[in-house]
Design a protein around this motif. Structure first.
Motif, PDB file in Angstrom:
ATOM      1  N   ASP A 210      20.018   2.533   3.580  1.00 30.97           N
ATOM      2  CA  ASP A 210      19.477   3.846   3.203  1.00 30.97           C
ATOM      3  C   ASP A 210      17.967   3.771   2.968  1.00 30.97           C
ATOM      4  OD1 ASP A 210      22.006   4.957   3.382  1.00 30.97           O
ATOM      5  OD2 ASP A 210      22.415   4.811   1.223  1.00 30.97           O
ATOM      6  N   LYS A 211      17.522   2.738   2.295  1.00 29.34           N
ATOM      7  CA  LYS A 211      16.084   2.584   2.034  1.00 29.34           C
ATOM      8  C   LYS A 211      15.319   2.313   3.332  1.00 29.34           C
ATOM      9  CE  LYS A 211      16.888   1.034  -2.639  1.00 29.34           C
ATOM     10  NZ  LYS A 211      16.969  -0.084  -3.575  1.00 29.34           N
ATOM     11  N   PHE A 212      15.902   1.491   4.200  1.00 30.03           N
ATOM     12  CA  PHE A 212      15.268   1.186   5.484  1.00 30.03           C
ATOM     13  C   PHE A 212      15.187   2.441   6.355  1.00 30.03           C
ATOM     14  CE2 PHE A 212      15.429  -0.197   9.937  1.00 30.03           C
ATOM     15  CZ  PHE A 212      14.340  -1.051   9.976  1.00 30.03           C
ATOM     16  N   ALA A 213      16.273   3.213   6.380  1.00 30.18           N
ATOM     17  CA  ALA A 213      16.302   4.423   7.197  1.00 30.18           C
ATOM     18  C   ALA A 213      15.272   5.429   6.700  1.00 30.18           C
ATOM     19  CB  ALA A 213      17.708   5.028   7.165  1.00 30.18           C
ATOM     20  N   GLU A 214      15.127   5.550   5.393  1.00 28.14           N
ATOM     21  CA  GLU A 214      14.149   6.482   4.840  1.00 28.14           C
ATOM     22  C   GLU A 214      12.724   6.006   5.127  1.00 28.14           C
ATOM     23  OE1 GLU A 214      12.784   8.056   0.479  1.00 28.14           O
ATOM     24  OE2 GLU A 214      14.930   7.722   0.798  1.00 28.14           O
TER      25      GLU A 214
ATOM     26  N   ASP B  21      26.985  -5.237  11.255  1.00 27.50           N
ATOM     27  CA  ASP B  21      26.296  -6.057  12.263  1.00 27.50           C
ATOM     28  C   ASP B  21      24.976  -6.621  11.736  1.00 27.50           C
ATOM     29  OD1 ASP B  21      28.343  -5.630  14.032  1.00 27.50           O
ATOM     30  OD2 ASP B  21      27.311  -4.050  15.164  1.00 27.50           O
ATOM     31  N   ALA B  22      24.284  -5.875  10.886  1.00 30.81           N
ATOM     32  CA  ALA B  22      22.997  -6.320  10.349  1.00 30.81           C
ATOM     33  C   ALA B  22      23.176  -7.254   9.156  1.00 30.81           C
ATOM     34  CB  ALA B  22      22.153  -5.123   9.945  1.00 30.81           C
ATOM     35  N   GLY B  23      24.347  -7.193   8.515  1.00 29.44           N
ATOM     36  CA  GLY B  23      24.612  -8.037   7.350  1.00 29.44           C
ATOM     37  C   GLY B  23      23.843  -7.583   6.122  1.00 29.44           C
ATOM     38  N   ILE B  24      23.763  -6.278   5.938  1.00 33.58           N
ATOM     39  CA  ILE B  24      23.026  -5.738   4.794  1.00 33.58           C
ATOM     40  C   ILE B  24      23.926  -4.815   3.993  1.00 33.58           C
ATOM     41  CG2 ILE B  24      20.749  -5.929   5.873  1.00 33.58           C
ATOM     42  CD1 ILE B  24      20.969  -2.939   6.594  1.00 33.58           C
ATOM     43  N   ALA B  25      23.436  -4.438   2.825  1.00 33.49           N
ATOM     44  CA  ALA B  25      24.178  -3.509   1.973  1.00 33.49           C
ATOM     45  C   ALA B  25      23.852  -2.068   2.365  1.00 33.49           C
ATOM     46  CB  ALA B  25      23.805  -3.756   0.510  1.00 33.49           C
ATOM     47  N   ARG B  26      24.686  -1.167   1.924  1.00 32.83           N
ATOM     48  CA  ARG B  26      24.494   0.259   2.239  1.00 32.83           C
ATOM     49  C   ARG B  26      23.178   0.764   1.645  1.00 32.83           C
ATOM     50  NH1 ARG B  26      27.309   5.160   3.717  1.00 32.83           N
ATOM     51  NH2 ARG B  26      25.645   6.683   3.599  1.00 32.83           N
ATOM     52  N   SER B  27      22.869   0.337   0.443  1.00 36.21           N
ATOM     53  CA  SER B  27      21.628   0.787  -0.201  1.00 36.21           C
ATOM     54  C   SER B  27      20.405   0.282   0.565  1.00 36.21           C
ATOM     55  CB  SER B  27      21.576   0.318  -1.657  1.00 36.21           C
ATOM     56  OG  SER B  27      21.627  -1.089  -1.724  1.00 36.21           O
ATOM     57  N   THR B  28      20.504  -0.916   1.121  1.00 41.72           N
ATOM     58  CA  THR B  28      19.399  -1.465   1.919  1.00 41.72           C
ATOM     59  C   THR B  28      19.201  -0.629   3.178  1.00 41.72           C
ATOM     60  OG1 THR B  28      19.904  -3.669   1.102  1.00 41.72           O
ATOM     61  CG2 THR B  28      18.529  -3.544   3.058  1.00 41.72           C
TER      62      THR B  28
ATOM     63  N   MET C 102      27.888  10.271  31.460  1.00 42.44           N
ATOM     64  CA  MET C 102      28.549   9.479  30.439  1.00 42.44           C
ATOM     65  C   MET C 102      27.882   9.706  29.083  1.00 42.44           C
ATOM     66  SD  MET C 102      29.185   5.517  30.734  1.00 42.44           S
ATOM     67  CE  MET C 102      30.582   4.799  30.066  1.00 42.44           C
ATOM     68  N   GLU C 103      28.732   9.879  28.081  1.00 37.75           N
ATOM     69  CA  GLU C 103      28.233  10.141  26.733  1.00 37.75           C
ATOM     70  C   GLU C 103      27.843   8.833  26.053  1.00 37.75           C
ATOM     71  OE1 GLU C 103      30.180  12.209  22.999  1.00 37.75           O
ATOM     72  OE2 GLU C 103      30.477  13.342  24.837  1.00 37.75           O
ATOM     73  N   GLU C 104      26.705   8.843  25.351  1.00 33.80           N
ATOM     74  CA  GLU C 104      26.225   7.642  24.666  1.00 33.80           C
ATOM     75  C   GLU C 104      27.121   7.364  23.458  1.00 33.80           C
ATOM     76  OE1 GLU C 104      22.194   5.994  22.484  1.00 33.80           O
ATOM     77  OE2 GLU C 104      22.234   8.035  23.196  1.00 33.80           O
ATOM     78  N   LYS C 105      27.423   6.072  23.247  1.00 30.45           N
ATOM     79  CA  LYS C 105      28.253   5.686  22.112  1.00 30.45           C
ATOM     80  C   LYS C 105      27.424   5.801  20.843  1.00 30.45           C
ATOM     81  CE  LYS C 105      31.069   1.876  20.331  1.00 30.45           C
ATOM     82  NZ  LYS C 105      31.697   2.523  19.322  1.00 30.45           N
ATOM     83  N   LEU C 106      28.026   6.384  19.813  1.00 30.74           N
ATOM     84  CA  LEU C 106      27.364   6.549  18.528  1.00 30.74           C
ATOM     85  C   LEU C 106      27.993   5.581  17.518  1.00 30.74           C
ATOM     86  CD1 LEU C 106      27.108  10.441  18.435  1.00 30.74           C
ATOM     87  CD2 LEU C 106      25.385   8.804  19.163  1.00 30.74           C
ATOM     88  N   TYR C 107      27.183   5.173  16.525  1.00 36.06           N
ATOM     89  CA  TYR C 107      27.622   4.161  15.563  1.00 36.06           C
ATOM     90  C   TYR C 107      27.533   4.712  14.144  1.00 36.06           C
ATOM     91  CZ  TYR C 107      27.110   1.095  19.549  1.00 36.06           C
ATOM     92  OH  TYR C 107      27.244   0.512  20.781  1.00 36.06           O
ATOM     93  N   THR C 108      28.543   4.376  13.363  1.00 34.78           N
ATOM     94  CA  THR C 108      28.542   4.790  11.953  1.00 34.78           C
ATOM     95  C   THR C 108      27.660   3.845  11.142  1.00 34.78           C
ATOM     96  OG1 THR C 108      30.435   3.415  11.357  1.00 34.78           O
ATOM     97  CG2 THR C 108      30.918   5.655  12.144  1.00 34.78           C
ATOM     98  N   ILE C 109      27.349   4.270   9.953  1.00 31.74           N
ATOM     99  CA  ILE C 109      26.537   3.428   9.067  1.00 31.74           C
ATOM    100  C   ILE C 109      27.268   2.122   8.771  1.00 31.74           C
ATOM    101  CG2 ILE C 109      25.511   3.271   6.761  1.00 31.74           C
ATOM    102  CD1 ILE C 109      25.019   6.286   6.897  1.00 31.74           C
TER     103      ILE C 109
END
Length: 184
Positions: free
Chosen positions: A24-28, A15-22, A2-9
């Motif tokens: 990006d900074k967290f991911a970096e 789900d996290a209730g954050i902004a896209r810029s937040t 079974m293939e693992e489900k992938l999630y978009t940004i």
């Protein structure tokens, strides 16, 4: 297998209730790398990465960080609220002053209106007295048959027309002045 489900940004930040810029900074900062990148640049992350981001911001650990990256600081809001309260108080004071000034001006207008009404009444009384006196003078002099026009009798008008004062001294002959147009 079974293939693992992938999630978009977009799914992760929703789900996290954050902004896209937040995100990006967290991911970096946490060295999050997408598991897969599609042809058009759409990045997909694993369930493990999604749960890491969501748990960080939902559990409260990343709440302060979230506010830092999204510029929603509580103290900034308090400053704005205090500033707005001060401006409201200033506007209330200015409004009270304007209402007070308006009341004063309204009172002054009422006084002036009363003065104007009194002046009109006095003028009417003076005209009536003048007319009454003129009628009494005519009755005493025997000129009751001559009409009264605008408070003046017609004989007064005619006597004024007969005697026109001149600017010349007595005994001098009036020099005839010809206009310069008379030459032509």
């Amino acid at each position: 297998m079974m293939e693992e489900k992938l999630y978009t940004i977009n799914e992760i930040i929703k789900d996290a209730g954050i902004a896209r810029s937040t995100f990006d900074k967290f991911a970096e900062a946490n060295n999050l790398r997408p598991v897969k990148t599609e042809k058009r640049g759409k990045k997909l992350y694993s369930l493990k990465d999604k749960e890491f981001v969501v748990s960080h911001y939902v559990s409260g650990k990343g709440k302060e960080e979230k506010e830092k990256f999204t510029n929603h600081k509580a103290e900034r809001h308090d400053e704005v609220v205090d500033l707005l309260r001060e401006q409201v108080q200033q506007l209330k004071r200015a409004n009270e002053q304007l209402v007070h000034d308006n009341d004063i001006l309204t009172d002054q207008l009422k006084v002036k209106d009363n003065q104007i009404a009194a002046a009109h009444q006095l003028t009417d009384q003076a005209q009536k007295l003048h007319l009454g006196l003129e009628k009494q003078v005519k009755a005493l002099t025997g000129d009751a048959d001559k009409p009264v026009v605008d408070g003046e009798s017609s004989d007064i008008n005619s006597s004024n027309n007969q005697q026109k004062p001149t600017d010349e001294p007595m005994g001098t002959k009036k020099a005839t002045r010809k206009s310069w147009w008379h030459i032509f």
